[in-house]
Enzyme design. Structure first.
Site, PDB file in Angstrom:
ATOM      1  N   CYS B  98     -51.105 -84.262  -6.210  1.00 55.40           N
ATOM      2  CA  CYS B  98     -51.051 -82.712  -6.516  1.00 55.40           C
ATOM      3  C   CYS B  98     -51.949 -82.132  -5.362  1.00 55.40           C
ATOM      4  O   CYS B  98     -53.152 -82.496  -4.961  1.00 55.40           O
ATOM      5  CB  CYS B  98     -51.902 -82.560  -7.842  1.00 55.40           C
ATOM      6  N   CYS B 101     -54.518 -79.083  -6.388  1.00 58.91           N
ATOM      7  CA  CYS B 101     -56.080 -79.538  -7.250  1.00 58.91           C
ATOM      8  C   CYS B 101     -55.843 -80.920  -7.402  1.00 58.91           C
ATOM      9  O   CYS B 101     -55.599 -81.836  -6.458  1.00 58.91           O
ATOM     10  CB  CYS B 101     -56.192 -78.750  -8.433  1.00 58.91           C
ATOM     11  N   SER B 102     -55.995 -81.480  -8.425  1.00 58.18           N
ATOM     12  CA  SER B 102     -55.921 -82.933  -8.498  1.00 58.18           C
ATOM     13  C   SER B 102     -55.194 -83.082 -10.014  1.00 58.18           C
ATOM     14  O   SER B 102     -55.847 -83.967 -10.880  1.00 58.18           O
ATOM     15  CB  SER B 102     -57.381 -83.582  -8.641  1.00 58.18           C
ATOM     16  N   CYS B 103     -54.073 -82.665 -10.271  1.00 62.10           N
ATOM     17  CA  CYS B 103     -53.439 -82.627 -11.625  1.00 62.10           C
ATOM     18  C   CYS B 103     -52.883 -84.296 -11.752  1.00 62.10           C
ATOM     19  O   CYS B 103     -52.351 -85.019 -10.635  1.00 62.10           O
ATOM     20  CB  CYS B 103     -52.264 -81.621 -11.678  1.00 62.10           C
TER      21      CYS B 103
END
Lengths: 222, 197
Positions: B98, B101-103
């Site tokens: 991702c 962000c950090s999905c």
């Protein structure tokens, strides 16, 4: 919006990878778990758990703070959301922290609550869209070269590049409007696949890159 | 923030402000932490993988309708609204990121590890995935097709890694014990812990 969070392909972020550690725990330090839970509760209180508003707050955490620590970034976003919704005064967290370490500091007075609201089509982000999808698998598509001024899920590195629709995904709430409480504006969502040589230079490693894009980001490629 | 206010103190300050306004309570905070410390983590995804390796009908359902097939094992919840499973084979290697962000697919993998949230991974894997994988010891031949997937919508991707050779006699439980989160993001292959001959 452009900013430090939009990291794909940006050489200023290149560097050695962190080591893989299959035994890594979800929270390295006890405060990280508390920051995780408290931020989720802050966003519940401030925005009724609007995930897109949370991501947009993360994007507005000052760059140095954003890069310094993952859960530190979460704390920064929680404060932005609480201050914007009028649940905490600016500076309230800092004042409380100083008080906790023994300084004689007054808590600032709470502001008037100003919680944003938005009509919602239900829980989660999946929605149905009556209009037929504008694109089909195999279509060549591109996007505008303009950067959105607010929240978007269109990263800079695919902007204005040409790719191919490879799958239709479930229709979803549009982050670009939901993050700003303008409306859910559900969109068809497409997996779009790019050849690395179309994203980067001709001498790039050979690979394909697939990303999910909302219909209103896309136009037909000439 | 003033110098000397570290993140632990800042967390404590924020928590106390929310508690006294009734916007948080200790029990909910501890429940949230406990869920991700003990119930939701890569051991869930490993069970999905082991079942797919041993039950061809399950594997077919998993690849066709990931969310429903994963829910058959009881795994669902936030950050798993719509799951798509990507099968790695000797010819095709998927790796998930991702960049914005950090999905991450929480119901099957839990919360993301440090390396996944780090700037170097998020910036580089969409630019030079073979170099990234090689830095972690995953060297792919020129004949392997590399497919990078950037999780930009609410679809969450989960990699079904290749079953390693020499594991024919292992039970589903023993197979699950071999599978790591890194395998299910696609940055490493499943290892049996036995050096290749």
């Amino acid at each position: 919006m452009d900013g430090v969070h939009d990291m794909g392909g940006r050489p200023e972020h290149f560097g050695p990878l962190k080591p893989l550690d299959p035994a890594e725990k979800p929270f390295g330090e006890p405060w990280e778990g508390r920051a995780f839970a408290v931020t989720l509760l802050a966003n519940r209180a401030a925005t009724a758990s609007n995930l897109h508003a949370f991501r947009h707050a993360l994007e507005r955490v000052p760059e140095k703070e954003y890069l310094a620590d993952y859960y530190g970034r979460w704390l920064g976003s929680a404060e932005i959301l609480l201050v914007e919704s009028g649940l905490l005064a600016p500076g309230a967290v800092e004042a409380r922290a100083r008080k906790l370490r023994g300084e004689a500091v007054e808590d600032p007075a709470d502001p008037e609550p100003n919680k944003p609201t938005m009509e919602s089509g239900g829980g989660g982000n999946l929605r149905s869209v009556e209009a037929a999808p504008a694109f089909a698998v195999g279509d060549r598509v591109t996007t505008s070269s303009d950067a959105a001024s607010g929240h978007t899920r269109l990263p800079g590195y695919v902007r204005a590049k040409v790719g191919t629709v490879t799958a239709l995904r479930p229709a979803q709430v549009l982050p670009d409007t939901a993050a700003h409480f303008i409306g859910e504006n559900p969109q068809h969502v497409y997996s779009v696949t790019y050849d690395a040589h179309d994203l980067w230079r001709a001498d790039s490693e050979p690979f394909s890159l697939t990303i999910d894009l909302y219909e209103n980001y896309l136009e037909r490629a000439q | 923030m003033q110098p000397g206010i570290d993140l632990a103190l800042r967390t404590e300050a924020l928590e106390s402000l929310l508690l006294e306004r009734g916007l948080a309570d200790t029990k909910t905070i501890e429940t949230f932490i406990g869920i991700y410390e003990t119930q939701v983590g890569p051991m869930n995804g490993a069970k999905v993988v082991a079942k797919a390796w041993t039950d061809p009908e399950y594997k077919a359902r998993l690849l066709a309708e990931g969310t429903a097939a994963i829910a058959e094992l009881g795994f669902k919840g936030p950050q798993g609204e719509h799951m798509v499973v990507l099968e790695n084979t000797p010819a095709v290697h998927h790796v998930v990121v991702c960049t914005l962000c950090s999905c991450y697919p929480w119901p099957v993998l839990g919360l993301p590890p440090s390396w996944y949230k780090d700037s170097a991974y998020r910036s580089r894997v969409v630019r030079e995935p073979r170099a990234v994988l090689a830095e972690w010891g995953t060297v792919l031949g020129d004949d392997v097709e590399v497919k990078v997937v950037d999780s930009s919508s609410e679809v969450r991707y989960f990699v079904l890694p290749e079953r390693p050779a020499g594991t024919e006699s292992l039970s589903e439980e023993e197979l699950a014990a071999l599978v790591t989160r890194d395998n299910m993001v696609g940055v490493t292959k499943v290892s049996t812990g036995v050096a290749a001959p």
